[in-house]
Every structure is written in structure tokens, then in C-alpha cells.
Design a protein around this motif. Structure first.
Motif, PDB file in Angstrom:
ATOM      1  N   TRP A 120       0.821  -1.198   0.000  1.00 54.99           N
ATOM      2  CA  TRP A 120       0.000   0.000   0.000  1.00 54.99           C
ATOM      3  C   TRP A 120       0.861   1.257   0.000  1.00 54.99           C
ATOM      4  CZ3 TRP A 120      -4.748   0.024  -1.486  1.00 54.99           C
ATOM      5  CH2 TRP A 120      -5.561  -1.091  -1.267  1.00 54.99           C
ATOM      6  N   VAL A 121       2.067   1.139   0.471  1.00 51.81           N
ATOM      7  CA  VAL A 121       2.954   2.304   0.467  1.00 51.81           C
ATOM      8  C   VAL A 121       3.677   2.422  -0.864  1.00 51.81           C
ATOM      9  CG1 VAL A 121       5.018   3.283   1.531  1.00 51.81           C
ATOM     10  CG2 VAL A 121       3.255   2.261   2.966  1.00 51.81           C
ATOM     11  N   VAL A 122       4.103   1.293  -1.412  1.00 50.06           N
ATOM     12  CA  VAL A 122       4.884   1.310  -2.650  1.00 50.06           C
ATOM     13  C   VAL A 122       4.002   1.623  -3.845  1.00 50.06           C
ATOM     14  CG1 VAL A 122       6.252  -0.116  -4.197  1.00 50.06           C
ATOM     15  CG2 VAL A 122       6.656  -0.225  -1.737  1.00 50.06           C
ATOM     16  N   ALA A 123       2.773   1.144  -3.834  1.00 48.50           N
ATOM     17  CA  ALA A 123       1.901   1.348  -4.995  1.00 48.50           C
ATOM     18  C   ALA A 123       1.686   2.830  -5.295  1.00 48.50           C
ATOM     19  CB  ALA A 123       0.579   0.633  -4.778  1.00 48.50           C
ATOM     20  N   PRO A 124       1.348   3.663  -4.330  1.00 51.97           N
ATOM     21  CA  PRO A 124       1.198   5.084  -4.667  1.00 51.97           C
ATOM     22  C   PRO A 124       2.498   5.717  -5.141  1.00 51.97           C
ATOM     23  CG  PRO A 124       0.157   4.594  -2.566  1.00 51.97           C
ATOM     24  CD  PRO A 124       0.956   3.393  -2.939  1.00 51.97           C
ATOM     25  N   GLY A 126       4.859   4.182  -6.779  1.00 47.79           N
ATOM     26  CA  GLY A 126       5.047   3.743  -8.153  1.00 47.79           C
ATOM     27  C   GLY A 126       4.150   4.501  -9.118  1.00 47.79           C
ATOM     28  N   ALA A 127       2.915   4.752  -8.693  1.00 48.15           N
ATOM     29  CA  ALA A 127       2.001   5.517  -9.545  1.00 48.15           C
ATOM     30  C   ALA A 127       2.521   6.940  -9.738  1.00 48.15           C
ATOM     31  CB  ALA A 127       0.602   5.535  -8.927  1.00 48.15           C
ATOM     32  N   ALA A 128       3.030   7.527  -8.679  1.00 47.82           N
ATOM     33  CA  ALA A 128       3.565   8.889  -8.798  1.00 47.82           C
ATOM     34  C   ALA A 128       4.773   8.908  -9.726  1.00 47.82           C
ATOM     35  CB  ALA A 128       3.950   9.414  -7.416  1.00 47.82           C
ATOM     36  N   ALA A 129       5.614   7.899  -9.621  1.00 47.01           N
ATOM     37  CA  ALA A 129       6.783   7.836 -10.497  1.00 47.01           C
ATOM     38  C   ALA A 129       6.356   7.668 -11.950  1.00 47.01           C
ATOM     39  CB  ALA A 129       7.691   6.674 -10.070  1.00 47.01           C
ATOM     40  N   ALA A 130       5.319   6.883 -12.183  1.00 44.12           N
ATOM     41  CA  ALA A 130       4.828   6.696 -13.547  1.00 44.12           C
ATOM     42  C   ALA A 130       4.270   8.004 -14.108  1.00 44.12           C
ATOM     43  CB  ALA A 130       3.758   5.601 -13.579  1.00 44.12           C
ATOM     44  N   ILE A 131       3.593   8.766 -13.262  1.00 39.02           N
ATOM     45  CA  ILE A 131       3.036  10.044 -13.718  1.00 39.02           C
ATOM     46  C   ILE A 131       4.154  11.012 -14.064  1.00 39.02           C
ATOM     47  CG2 ILE A 131       1.729  12.061 -12.949  1.00 39.02           C
ATOM     48  CD1 ILE A 131      -0.037  10.126 -11.346  1.00 39.02           C
ATOM     49  N   VAL A 132       5.179  11.056 -13.222  1.00 38.85           N
ATOM     50  CA  VAL A 132       6.303  11.950 -13.481  1.00 38.85           C
ATOM     51  C   VAL A 132       6.996  11.554 -14.783  1.00 38.85           C
ATOM     52  CG1 VAL A 132       8.562  12.654 -12.642  1.00 38.85           C
ATOM     53  CG2 VAL A 132       6.630  12.530 -11.061  1.00 38.85           C
TER      54      VAL A 132
END
Lengths: 197, 188
Positions: free
Chosen positions: B46-50, B52-58
């Protein structure tokens, strides 16, 4: 290897090395104390058993942090108490969302009444009615007074251990126990037990 | 009932409230749960998923900003620098005028460098022609990467090519005036 005459410290050392039987022995030795602490906090056997399981699992994961400053039992009870309190808070929040009371105090009152109500093995004599009302009055106490009274009267813990679990001085614990008894007497008087106190 | 007797009753009731028996297989269930995957792994998920999503958006934002650089036929800063590093003049063996013409893109002979339809971007300077590709480059922020000498090089090449085709005019041949021989000197 026999674990009957092995101290808790030795069992902890063996459990750290991956010996499941050693940790199983620790569970067997302290299961009653952990369960009663959880029951004092939660008031429900099912919830207390779940909290006790969680407490042992958490203690196993944190075995490396046990330094031996206090006894293993005290260290374990501290973990168990925190687990039980956390479960109690989550249950209160869940109950508050489900019932949608007028205010939070009303929700807690309803929860306490449900926890206090239970089948009595005895009949409905006046003496047993008094005990039931007394039980309900204890449930109606504030958490601090109730926890101190139940833990002190469970017979499993010394005042030092209770102070460590609640992170409260021993003198405060004793005062809370005395204050809890006074509050229960006052509650019973309000319910019409004129001869009480 | 006295207070002392009542307190004893209260203690008894409190003791009963904490009395209870655990199930007989409690120990076995605890040991069995020790072998399961810890819940902390799920917490870590639950901590890594957000994150990872933020990194994908960047990453998506950076890719989107880099899209104008990938338009076909458009010279990027890297291509300009590499073309500048490569010799723009033809090799020493080739005639300069032919090579110079080959280097230049097709353009009308009288077209000035400014109006020449060149794919290279228009940099800062006196040029006023609106070049959408140059605007894109400036918007993308790669103007600092564009070397200034690029604007000068084509002029140099044209000048050389012009000079190379200039043929110096030869001196005119002066006609040789031949006087006719006199009659007395004519041979029999």
C-alpha cells in the motif's frame, strides 16, 4: 529438546534462532495472561482471542527488540495491551459508523451495554441481579478507571506490571482502582440500590 | 452492606469479567500464522503502490514534454551538433562547387539564406520569418543547446561556392596584323 525447565530468556534466545517449539512454549506459558488482558480491554471473548493471537504474532516479529530489561511476560503484556486497545478503538469507530448515534457518547454507551449483556449461568435472583447491574456499572466506567480495575482484579498481574502496560505510575493505578470502586457504588445507588454503600 | 463488603463484591465481579478460556488449539493456530506471509508486506504494498504511480506520472510528464523533439524531419539539438561536428565542406578530392551544391538543400538559386526553406530551426537573431518549429524548440527549452555558428556556416559555403565558379576572364587575343607583301618581292 525439553522446554519445561527452561527460562523465558533462554526460550526467547532459541526462538530467535528459528526454533518454533521454543516460541510455542512461550505461547503456552503466557496465553492466559495475554488473553485476560485483552478481555479486560475488549469485553468480548472472540475479540480478545483474536487480539491475543495478534499480540503473539507481533511479539514474534519483534523478538529481536526484547533486550531483557524487563521480564518477558511484562514485555509481552505491553504489546498485548496495545494491540487490544487499538482493536477497541477500531471497534468503536466501526460501531459509530454503523449505528450513527446522536453523539459519540451515546454510541459508547450502547456498545458498553451490549458488551455487558450476556447470558448468566445463575437465575434471576436479587443477588444475581445486583451482580449484573454491577457488571454493567463497571462497563460504564471511563476507560482509564475500568482498565485499572479489571487488570488489578484479574489476578494475573502485579501493580508494577499494570503500570508498565498502561505506562502509568503504580500510585496512579491504585488510585484509579479505588476511584472505580467508588464510582460503581455511586452508580448502583442511582439505580435504586439504597442499601448499597 | 458495608463498603468493604461491597468492594469485595465489585472485585469478584471484575474478576469474573476477565475470566475465560482460550480455545484448545490456540497455540497451534499461533504457530500456523507464524509461517504465513506477514501483513507488513501488504502494508508495504500500500505504500509502494502510490509511489510507483507517482513515479509513472512523473515519467509520463517528462515523455510528453519530450514529444516535440521526436517529430520526423525535425533536427534536434543533438543532430545539429553532430552535423556541425561533421565537415560541411566537401572532401578535398571533390570539386568544391559540386559538393557545395550537394550539401545545400534544394532551393531557388536566387533565394537568400533567410528565405531558404531549411528544416533547421531559426534561432535568435535578426531573422523575422515565423518558423513554427523554432517556436516549438524554444518552448521546449533547447535553444541554449543550439550552437550559434550554425547560422554562419551556410553563408560561408555559399560564398565559397560563388567564388569558386567565378572564372577570371582571359585577356583578349590581339589580332596580328599582317601586311601584304609588296609586288616586287613576290616570287616567280
Amino acid at each position: 529438546m525439553s522446554t519445561v525447565c527452561v527460562s523465558d530468556v533462554d526460550l526467547v534466545a532459541r526462538a530467535r534462532q528459528g526454533d518454533p517449539a521454543a516460541f510455542g512454549e512461550l505461547v503456552e506459558r503466557h496465553r492466559a495472561a495475554v488473553f485476560r488482558a485483552a478481555l479486560a480491554a475488549l469485553g468480548s471473548h472472540a475479540d480478545a482471542e483474536d487480539a491475543a493471537q495478534d499480540a503473539f504474532l507481533l511479539a514474534f516479529r519483534r523478538l529481536d527488540s526484547f533486550r531483557g530489561d524487563a521480564s518477558f511476560k511484562t514485555w509481552l503484556l505491553t504489546i498485548a495491551w496495545h494491540q487490544a486497545i487499538n482493536r477497541r478503538r477500531s471497534l468503536r469507530r466501526a460501531w459509530g459508523r454503523m449505528v450513527a448515534p446522536k453523539d459519540q457518547e451515546e454510541a459508547e454507551t450502547v456498545l458498553e451495554n451490549i458488551a455487558a449483556a450476556g447470558p448468566t449461568p445463575e437465575g434471576t435472583t436479587a443477588h444475581h441481579q445486583l451482580r449484573r447491574d454491577m457488571q454493567r456499572a463497571i462497563r460504564m466506567l471511563s476507560p482509564k478507571l475500568r482498565d485499572a480495575l479489571l487488570l488489578a482484579q484479574s489476578g494475573e498481574y502485579s501493580y508494577d506490571e499494570i503500570g508498565t502496560m498502561l505506562k502509568t505510575p503504580v500510585g496512579t493505578i491504585k488510585w484509579r482502582v479505588s476511584e472505580a470502586r467508588r464510582a460503581v457504588r455511586a452508580q448502583l445507588r442511582q439505580q435504586g440500590y439504597a442499601n448499597v454503600g | 452492606m458495608s463498603d468493604e463488603r461491597l468492594d469485595r463484591l465489585i472485585d469478584e465481579v471484575a474478576h469474573e469479567m476477565t475470566a475465560g478460556q482460550l480455545s484448545s488449539d490456540f497455540r497451534a493456530r499461533v504457530i500456523a500464522r507464524l509461517d504465513r506471509r506477514p501483513r507488513r508486506g501488504w502494508r508495504a504494498l500500500w505504500v509502494v503502490a502510490p509511489l510507483g504511480a507517482a513515479a509513472a506520472i512523473v515519467l509520463a510528464v517528462f515523455v510528453a514534454r519530450g514529444l516535440p523533439l521526436r517529430i520526423p524531419g525535425f533536427q534536434t539539438a543533438e543532430n545539429i551538433q553532430s552535423s556541425q561536428a561533421a565537415p560541411r565542406r566537401p572532401g578535398p578530392s571533390a570539386p568544391p562547387d559540386i559538393a557545395g551544391r550537394q550539401v545545400q538543400p534544394s532551393a531557388p538559386p536566387n533565394a537568400s539564406p533567410i528565405n531558404r526553406p531549411d528544416v533547421r530551426p531559426v534561432r535568435n537573431g535578426p531573422r523575422t520569418r515565423a518558423d513554427p518549429t523554432a517556436d516549438v524548440i524554444r518552448a521546449a527549452g533547447i535553444d541554449p543547446l543550439s550552437p550559434q555558428p550554425i547560422q554562419v556556416a551556410p553563408l560561408g559555403i555559399e560564398a565559397l561556392s560563388t567564388e569558386s565558379i567565378t572564372v577570371s576572364q582571359l585577356d583578349a587575343i590581339v589580332p596580328i596584323a599582317v601586311d601584304p607583301l609588296p609586288i616586287n618581292e613576290q616570287r616567280p
